[in-house]
Each structure stands twice: as structure tokens, then as C-alpha cells.
Design an enzyme around this catalytic site. Structure first.
Site, PDB file in Angstrom:
ATOM      1  N   CYS A   1       8.268  48.582  -3.543  1.00 15.01           N
ATOM      2  CA  CYS A   1       7.264  47.756  -4.209  1.00 15.01           C
ATOM      3  C   CYS A   1       7.568  47.650  -5.706  1.00 15.01           C
ATOM      4  CB  CYS A   1       5.878  48.359  -3.997  1.00 15.01           C
ATOM      5  SG  CYS A   1       4.599  47.458  -4.878  1.00 15.01           S
TER       6      CYS A   1
ATOM      7  N   CYS B   1       3.524  46.392   1.074  1.00 10.42           N
ATOM      8  CA  CYS B   1       3.503  47.667   0.383  1.00 10.42           C
ATOM      9  C   CYS B   1       2.358  48.468   1.003  1.00 10.42           C
ATOM     10  CB  CYS B   1       3.255  47.460  -1.110  1.00 10.42           C
ATOM     11  SG  CYS B   1       2.798  49.002  -1.926  1.00 10.42           S
TER      12      CYS B   1
ATOM     13  N   ASP C   1       0.566  10.310   4.147  1.00  8.43           N
ATOM     14  CA  ASP C   1       1.173  11.206   5.125  1.00  8.43           C
ATOM     15  C   ASP C   1       0.105  12.062   5.794  1.00  8.43           C
ATOM     16  OD1 ASP C   1       3.121  12.306   6.592  1.00  8.43           O
ATOM     17  OD2 ASP C   1       3.942  13.566   5.003  1.00  8.43           O
TER      18      ASP C   1
ATOM     19  N   TYR D   1      -6.671  -0.939   7.834  1.00 10.69           N
ATOM     20  CA  TYR D   1      -6.392  -2.029   8.767  1.00 10.69           C
ATOM     21  C   TYR D   1      -7.659  -2.359   9.535  1.00 10.69           C
ATOM     22  CZ  TYR D   1      -3.139  -4.527  11.954  1.00 10.69           C
ATOM     23  OH  TYR D   1      -2.442  -5.451  12.673  1.00 10.69           O
TER      24      TYR D   1
ATOM     25  N   CYS E   1       4.551  49.560  -7.636  1.00 18.23           N
ATOM     26  CA  CYS E   1       4.233  50.988  -7.556  1.00 18.23           C
ATOM     27  C   CYS E   1       5.383  51.823  -7.002  1.00 18.23           C
ATOM     28  CB  CYS E   1       2.969  51.201  -6.727  1.00 18.23           C
ATOM     29  SG  CYS E   1       3.218  50.909  -4.971  1.00 18.23           S
TER      30      CYS E   1
ATOM     31  N   CYS F   1      -1.641  51.108  -5.400  1.00 23.46           N
ATOM     32  CA  CYS F   1      -0.819  50.018  -5.927  1.00 23.46           C
ATOM     33  C   CYS F   1      -1.708  49.067  -6.746  1.00 23.46           C
ATOM     34  CB  CYS F   1      -0.160  49.305  -4.749  1.00 23.46           C
ATOM     35  SG  CYS F   1       0.898  47.947  -5.228  1.00 23.46           S
TER      36      CYS F   1
ATOM     37  N   LYS G   1      10.591   4.150   2.491  1.00 19.42           N
ATOM     38  CA  LYS G   1      10.416   5.593   2.291  1.00 19.42           C
ATOM     39  C   LYS G   1      11.149   6.037   1.032  1.00 19.42           C
ATOM     40  CE  LYS G   1       9.780   7.831   6.292  1.00 19.42           C
ATOM     41  NZ  LYS G   1       8.859   8.788   6.795  1.00 19.42           N
TER      42      LYS G   1
ATOM     43  N   LYS H   1       2.087   4.732   1.624  1.00 20.35           N
ATOM     44  CA  LYS H   1       2.152   5.254   2.987  1.00 20.35           C
ATOM     45  C   LYS H   1       1.648   6.690   2.947  1.00 20.35           C
ATOM     46  CE  LYS H   1       5.183   5.287   6.977  1.00 20.35           C
ATOM     47  NZ  LYS H   1       5.020   6.646   7.429  1.00 20.35           N
TER      48      LYS H   1
ATOM     49  N   GLU I   1       0.867  -1.188   0.000  1.00 17.06           N
ATOM     50  CA  GLU I   1       0.000   0.000   0.000  1.00 17.06           C
ATOM     51  C   GLU I   1       0.892   1.222   0.000  1.00 17.06           C
ATOM     52  OE1 GLU I   1      -2.165  -0.282   3.652  1.00 17.06           O
ATOM     53  OE2 GLU I   1      -2.845  -2.288   3.115  1.00 17.06           O
TER      54      GLU I   1
HETATM   55  S1  IVH Z   1      -0.211   0.059   8.705  1.00 17.97           S
HETATM   56  C1  IVH Z   1       1.102  -2.298  12.314  1.00 17.97           C
HETATM   57  N1  IVH Z   1      -0.637   1.231   6.407  1.00 17.97           N
HETATM   58  O1  IVH Z   1       2.465   5.023   9.028  1.00 17.97           O
HETATM   59  C2  IVH Z   1       0.876  -1.566  11.056  1.00 17.97           C
HETATM   60  N2  IVH Z   1       0.252   2.543   8.176  1.00 17.97           N
HETATM   61  O2  IVH Z   1       4.868   4.158  11.125  1.00 17.97           O
HETATM   62  C3  IVH Z   1       0.192  -0.310  11.286  1.00 17.97           C
HETATM   63  N3  IVH Z   1       0.596   4.888   7.612  1.00 17.97           N
HETATM   64  O3  IVH Z   1       1.383   5.403  12.284  1.00 17.97           O
HETATM   65  C4  IVH Z   1       0.289   0.682  10.247  1.00 17.97           C
HETATM   66  N4  IVH Z   1      -0.131   4.773   5.537  1.00 17.97           N
HETATM   67  O4  IVH Z   1      -0.095   6.391  10.536  1.00 17.97           O
HETATM   68  C5  IVH Z   1      -0.196   1.380   7.668  1.00 17.97           C
HETATM   69  N5  IVH Z   1      -1.096   2.142   4.310  1.00 17.97           N
HETATM   70  C6  IVH Z   1      -0.679   2.290   5.568  1.00 17.97           C
HETATM   71  C7  IVH Z   1      -0.221   3.533   6.076  1.00 17.97           C
HETATM   72  C8  IVH Z   1       0.234   3.608   7.384  1.00 17.97           C
HETATM   73  C9  IVH Z   1       0.360   5.567   6.473  1.00 17.97           C
HETATM   74  C10 IVH Z   1       1.185   5.492   8.826  1.00 17.97           C
HETATM   75  C11 IVH Z   1       0.439   5.185  10.083  1.00 17.97           C
HETATM   76  C12 IVH Z   1       1.456   4.699  11.089  1.00 17.97           C
HETATM   77  C13 IVH Z   1       2.744   4.957  10.400  1.00 17.97           C
HETATM   78  C14 IVH Z   1       3.670   3.774  10.637  1.00 17.97           C
END
Ligand code: IVH
Length: 673
Positions: free
Chosen positions: A407, A425, A118, A227, A410, A431, A313, A116, A114
Site C-alpha cells: 500500500c 489494502c 450515444d 423523429y 501505509c 490506513c 462519425k 448523434k 443533428e
Molecule cells: S435518426 C431513419 N437522429 O443512431 C433515421 N438517430 O444508426 C433514424 N441516433 O438507432 C434515426 N442520434 O439510435 C437519428 N439525432 C439522431 C440520432 C440518432 C442518435 C441513433 C439512433 C439510431 C442510430 C442510427
């Protein structure tokens, strides 16, 4: 309406609104307009206020917020919220795969990958199908109960229906502010002269902890579920969990993929490296999870993170390019924004030519010199950032960049007020971008809504000396418009009609349109409700202003400054003569209920459950009046802690009823006290 009828109507509206909400968020389809939807919701809210006993636990009215929480109670997580260990290279992912293979002792296994996301992680608890709690991660063991705020997020189901719904289950996911919502929010802040937010993640986190859930509702947060937990979920694999969540109408990002082996995982990582920038949410990596739950259990956990999952990452992508120069933009409020003009360079799927440098501090922090080569990065955001200078390419003769002193539009000398990052300004009335900016602000949809006029037309009108202030718009003639490039009889008439039509805009829109610094649409609405007319607002003292809902020192001062300015006074007079709405239309303010009709209140002291502003608003929204001083005419004194003894004594002498905030709540519920 009888109680029986009200009950039926509340049930009908709840079901209908939930249906349209699902349609919108699950299938991205609509059958009714936004306006019709809002009307239904408004009707339901009113009925629920009249008959609170019939409010249903999955009522969509919770989506609009309204409750105010002072402190969020702490709650223990049933299952600790672990974090994931991070990896940064293919090699480390390979090592993770080796550990998994070894841990499973030769069994076959698969992964789910999946993205990640933010944002801010959240735990959602459902009991008997109903969302009962939303808790932040906190320290992983216990977090903050932010249920009322979570309930305003429309893609989080308030009730889950189906034969396979266990009595108890938990959903984990990521709450985020979609990129376009974040950009829009910042645009609006810029428009009223507020500093912009640095990034979507922090803004999401701040929003989730806001005390007033109705503001949270307006922020349009979203949530991806990733999850499913619980003893009776009936799932054998993570994949089944995701599918079940989607079926239960959670928002599951369709970007996940089952991967049979390490190679497929690595392909997924490669594939999303650039593609992720096109998603509505910021992402910073990939999460790799072992698919089978029994295998997850077999692999187990370390103290901090599971052994069955890992995060990869992405390295922030960075390129070096030449800084061709800096240009300076002037906003409606006169704020200057420096922009780096770059030698066009390709970065993560797009060509980058410009990057915002925010303010003089940022240029000083980067220590930019003329002709520098700079590193440009695409973080999660849409707009790229200059992150540093490639010193190896700097000529020894390069001169540091000097911030402009005047500015660029102007020529007026810039000022910088103490504590402010931006230069301004001060030539507000002379302006050009400030003048045009004010007119653009005035005509926007949330203000006077003159959509026949656009940026280009305003520029033409201004350059030809026809329009310098919004009031000039109301003096435009057909002949004037016909002089403009590209205008014919029809389009010119269209503009005039739009201008004429705008005279019907309600008072709160007019107030927002005036462009008082720090007065955004929400504040304008609250001010309109509180003061009821522009005259009353203009005459309000500092004291009266800070006592109004949502008004702090900064806004109060700005309002006073605005009305003191003779040029503004003149403009207001011209707008009044043009026929704009300068007072609340008696029919437009519909209190949510009439339970406090004709009753007056004074609020004094500090309260446990509500802020003073919130109490005031509650009273006004339910038909009551809020007075500033105790007198014989007063009905109730709402007394909090530490209220002044003189006020209390006076109320006692006059025989006025002194009530607590709990008693006020009972009055609001229509109960006798
Ligand atoms: S699973 C035990 N899936 O990443 C597994 N986490 O450091 C639990 N996060 O605090 C996390 N996207 O906030 C999972 N597709 C995703 C995620 C995800 C972002 C964040 C989550 C967690 C941190 C893990």
C-alpha cells in the site's frame, strides 16, 4: 375522506405535480422545493393506493415506478426502426450529397443536422394523446416493450395536449444517462465497494431492461426526441417535426440546425467536433437528414437504412504523450486505483494530465513500460482513456511497469481476492485514506449529513489524532476544534451543532453511514424497513438475511462479516451511547396503505409476475407482515409454482388459506377473495 373528495384531490394533485414537472423539465425553473414536490407526490401515491379506481392515465406516480416486470413482451414496430449508414470523412459526406442531388433530379433541397447521441433508441407510441407504449429497437422489426420503465423518465410526456395532436403518432428518440448522473452513480458504487460501470451507454441499456421500475426511476435517465412519425402529423419537413415535438413538451436537443447546402453541413460538423464534449450527453457524430418529408419519400430506403439520411462519425481524437509515472489511489474500502500521470497535453478543448488505468489487468493489457509514450483518447466520457502505447517511441531498455505490492499509504502488503479485478489494502483500521474515507462516507448528506465538516477538516482532525473513527466525532470538544487551522469560535460551534443535529438522522441513514460493504442507500433503506432495528439486523442469520428484500448472497455475507468484527462491535456500541438512531422511528415508516394491516403471510415457490422480494415488499408496504415459517398464527400462504410439498401439507392441516399471486393482488386492491 369520501370517494368523491378523493377523486377531486387525485385530479388536483395530478395536475399540480404535472405542472411543476413540466416547469422543471421544459423551462428549467422551479416554484417549489424538491422536498415540497416529493411531499405532493407522496400524498398522491397514498391516495391512489387507497382509491386505485381514480388513478389517472397520466398520473405522475408512474414516474416513481413500483411495477415489476419479469419478461418484457416483444412488440412489432409499425414502421421498422432502420439504422443509418456511417461515414467517416468529408469525402463520404460529399458523395452522400451527390447521391441526394441526383436522386432528387435537380430539385432544390435542404438538410437538418443533428448530433448523434450515444444512447439507446426508443419508439414511443401515443394514442389519443396518451403514452401507451415504449419499445426498444430490438432487431429493427420488433423490440421489447419497456413501457413501465420508460414512464419513469420525466422528460418523456405521459400525455400530450393540444388541438393539433393526432389520434396516433410515434416519436423516436434516444434514451441516455446524462454524464453527471453516470459519474455520480459510479461514485456511489465505488463508495460501497461495488465495481464501477464501464460506460454510460451500456448502463442505460441495462437500466432500461431492469425488472424493478422503481430502481429505473432513481437512475435519472433522460431522452432526446428526434423523429416524429405517423400518417396525420401534419408536418411537411423534419424541421417542423422537431418544432412540433418541442411544443408538445418533448425534450428536443437545441443543437440541431437547418443547413442550406453541403458547406453549411460541413461547417456544422467542424463546429461541434470539440463543442460536443460540453454537452450533458455523450455524442459520437452528426446525423444529416434531408429536410422535406416528400423528398425523403422520393429518395426512399435501402434494405437497412434510409437514402435520405446519413451519420457522420467523428474519429476518436487521440494524442500521444509521455507517461510520467503511475500513482495509486486508495479508496475507503481499501481498493487500489492506478492512475496514469501524463505529460500535460491538449485534447479536444481541454488539457489532460491524468487518466484512470482502472486496475492491474488494464496495465497488463496495455503492457505499459516505464517512460512509454501512450495514446490518450477522449471517448464520450469526461475522463480520458489510455488506449495504447506508441511502440515506435519505446526504448529497447525500458522495463515493464511492475504493479505495486504494498500500500502506497501505509506500506501493508496488498491482497487480491479471487475473481476480483482490484487489489486491496487489508489494513482497514490503520490506513489513513481508508480511515478518512470512512469518516467522509459517514458525514455525507445521504448518511449523517454533517455538512459543517468537510474533507479538509476531517484530514486535520485525523492528522492531529483527534478523530480516528466516526464515533470520535461525538466526543469532540470546542477546545479541540479551536486548535484547527482557520477555526474560530463561530465555525467551531457550527461543527459541534452539526454533529449534535446528526443524532436525529433516521435509522436508515445511520445504517448506510456505518459503511457496510455493498450496502448502499437503497439497500440500507430496505434493510431498515425489514429488520426495523440494528439489533435485529446484527442478530439475523444468513437465511434471514437472504430472505430480506434486495439482499443476495454477497450482501448477506458482507453484513455477517461486518457485525462479527469486534472493532465494528465496539464502534457500534460507542455510536449507540452517543445517541444515534438504531431503530426505525415508528412514525417514519408510513406504509403506502393499510389494506393488509395485521395480516401475516408466508411466501413460497416461484411466481410468474413478481419476484419473491417484490411480493414481500408489496406486503410490507401495505401494512402486512411476512413470516418465515408456517404456523397456526399465519393468515395466508402465498403459493407459487414448485413450492415444497411439506409446507403445503402443513398449511392444509392447520387450515391456513392458500392463495395465488393474483389473489394477493386482489387483496392489495382492497377486494374480497
Ligand atoms: S435518426 C431513419 N437522429 O443512431 C433515421 N438517430 O444508426 C433514424 N441516433 O438507432 C434515426 N442520434 O439510435 C437519428 N439525432 C439522431 C440520432 C440518432 C442518435 C441513433 C439512433 C439510431 C442510430 C442510427
Amino acid at each position: 375522506m369520501t370517494a368523491e373528495q378523493a377523486k377531486k384531490e387525485i385530479e388536483r394533485l395530478t395536475e399540480l405535480i404535472n405542472y411543476h414537472n413540466d416547469l422543471y423539465y421544459q423551462q428549467h425553473r422551479t416554484e417549489i422545493s424538491d422536498y415540497e414536490f416529493d411531499q405532493l407526490l407522496e400524498k398522491l401515491v397514498k391516495l391512489e393506493n387507497q382509491f386505485p379506481q381514480f388513478r389517472l392515465p397520466d398520473s405522475p406516480s408512474q414516474r416513481v415506478g413500483g411495477t415489476v416486470t419479469k419478461d418484457f413482451p416483444q412488440v412489432d414496430h409499425r414502421y421498422p426502426m432502420l439504422s443509418l449508414s456511417n461515414t467517416y470523412s468529408e469525402e463520404e459526406v460529399r458523395e452522400f450529397d451527390n447521391r441526394v442531388a441526383k436522386g432528387l433530379g435537380g430539385q432544390p433541397y435542404e438538410y437538418v443536422c443533428e448530433l448523434k447521441f450515444d444512447g439507446v433508441s426508443i419508439s414511443l407510441i401515443y394514442e389519443n394523446g396518451l403514452l401507451v407504449r415504449g419499445v426498444t429497437r430490438g432487431d429493427g422489426v420488433r423490440g421489447d416493450d419497456v413501457t413501465t420503465n420508460v414512464k419513469t423518465i420525466r422528460s418523456i410526456p405521459l400525455r400530450v395536449k393540444g388541438t393539433d395532436v393526432p389520434a396516433w403518432f410515434e416519436v423516436r428518440g434516444e434514451i441516455f444517462m446524462p454524464k453527471d448522473v453516470f459519474e455520480q452513480l459510479n461514485k456511489e458504487r465505488e463508495d460501497i465497494g461495488e465495481e464501477t460501470y464501464a460506460n454510460a451507454r451500456n448502463t442505460t441499456s441495462g437500466t432500461l431492461k431492469m425488472q424493478d421500475s422503481s430502481i429505473v426511476a432513481r437512475r435519472r435517465l433522460d431522452c432526446y426526441a428526434y423523429y416524429l412519425l405517423g400518417e396525420e402529423t401534419g408536418i411537411q419537413t423534419h424541421e417542423e417535426g422537431l418544432k412540433k415535438l418541442a411544443r408538445w413538451k418533448f425534450n428536443v436537443s437545441p443543437t440541431w440546425r437547418k443547413c442550406k447546402n453541403l458547406n453549411e453541413v460541413l461547417t456544422y460538423i467542424k463546429e461541434w467536433e470539440d463543442k460536443r464534449f460540453n454537452l450533458p450527453v455523450e455524442t459520437d457524430g452528426v446525423v444529416i437528414k434531408v429536410n422535406r418529408i416528400d423528398q425523403q419519400e422520393e429518395l426512399g430506403l435501402t434494405a437497412k437504412s434510409p437514402r435520405w439520411a446519413i451519420a457522420f462519425k467523428y474519429k476518436p481524437q487521440s494524442v500521444s504523450t509521455k507517461l510520467n509515472g503511475i500513482t495509486y489511489q486508495v479508496g475507503r474500502t481499501g481498493a487500489i486505483t492506478p492512475v496514469a500521470e501524463l505529460q500535460p497535453v491538449f485534447l479536444s478543448g481541454t488539457t489532460v494530465k491524468r487518466a484512470s488505468l482502472h486496475n492491474a489487468n488494464e496495465i497488463a493489457r496495455l503492457n505499459l513500460h516505464e517512460g512509454d509514450y501512450v495514446f490518450v483518447e477522449k471517448g464520450g466520457e469526461i475522463i480520458p482513456k489510455v488506449t495504447g502505447v506508441d511502440l515506435s517511441k519505446r526504448s529497447p531498455y525500458a522495463k515493464p511497469i511492475q504493479y505495486i505490492t504494498h500500500c502506497p499509504e501505509c506500506g501493508t502488503k496488498l491482497i487480491r481476492e479471487e475473481g476480483e479485478a482490484a487489489h486491496y489494502c487489508p489494513n482497514t483500521t490503520g490506513c489513513p485514506p481508508q480511515i478518512m474515507g470512512r469518516i467522509e462516507h459517514f458525514i455525507q448528506r445521504k448518511a449523517m449529513d454533517i455538512n459543517a465538516l468537510g474533507e479538509k477538516t476531517i484530514e486535520q482532525l485525523y492528522r492531529r489524532g483527534m478523530v480516528k473513527t466516526p464515533a470520535d466525532l461525538y466526543e469532540l470538544k470546542l477546545a479541540d476544534l479551536l486548535q484547527l487551522e482557520g477555526f474560530k469560535e463561530k465555525s467551531a460551534k457550527n461543527v459541534l451543532e452539526g454533529i449534535e443535529e446528526s443524532k436525529k438522522a433516521p435509522f436508515e441513514n445511520v445504517l448506510f453511514a456505518l459503511g457496510i460493504r455493498y450496502v448502499g442507500k437503497t439497500v440500507a433503506e430496505k434493510l431498515a424497513r425489514h429488520f426495523k432495528s440494528l439489533e435485529a439486523l446484527a442478530a439475523a442469520s444468513y437465511e434471514e438475511l437472504v430472505n430480506a428484500p434486495e439482499v443476495g448472497e454477497k450482501i448477506a455475507q458482507s453484513i455477517i462479516r461486518f457485525f462479527r468484527n469486534p472493532e465494528n462491535q465496539n464502534e457500534i456500541e460507542r455510536l449507540r451511547k452517543a445517541g444515534l438512531n438504531f431503530a426505525l422511528d415508528k412514525n417514519s415508516f408510513v406504509p403506502e396503505s393499510t389494506v393488509l394491516n395485521n395480516k401475516s403471510f408466508v411466501i413460497s415457490g416461484v411466481f410468474k409476475k413478481y419476484g419473491r422480494d417484490e411480493l414481500k415488499e408489496l406486503i410490507i408496504r401495505n401494512g402486512g407482515r411476512v413470516l418465515s415459517g408456517v404456523s397456526g398464527k399465519l393468515d395466508y400462504l402465498v403459493a407459487g409454482e414448485n413450492m415444497g410439498p411439506a409446507k403445503l401439507e402443513k398449511a392444509r392441516q392447520l387450515g391456513i388459506r392458500i392463495i395465488s399471486e393474483e389473489e394477493l393482488e386482489r387483496l392489495l386492491n382492497g377486494e374480497a377473495i
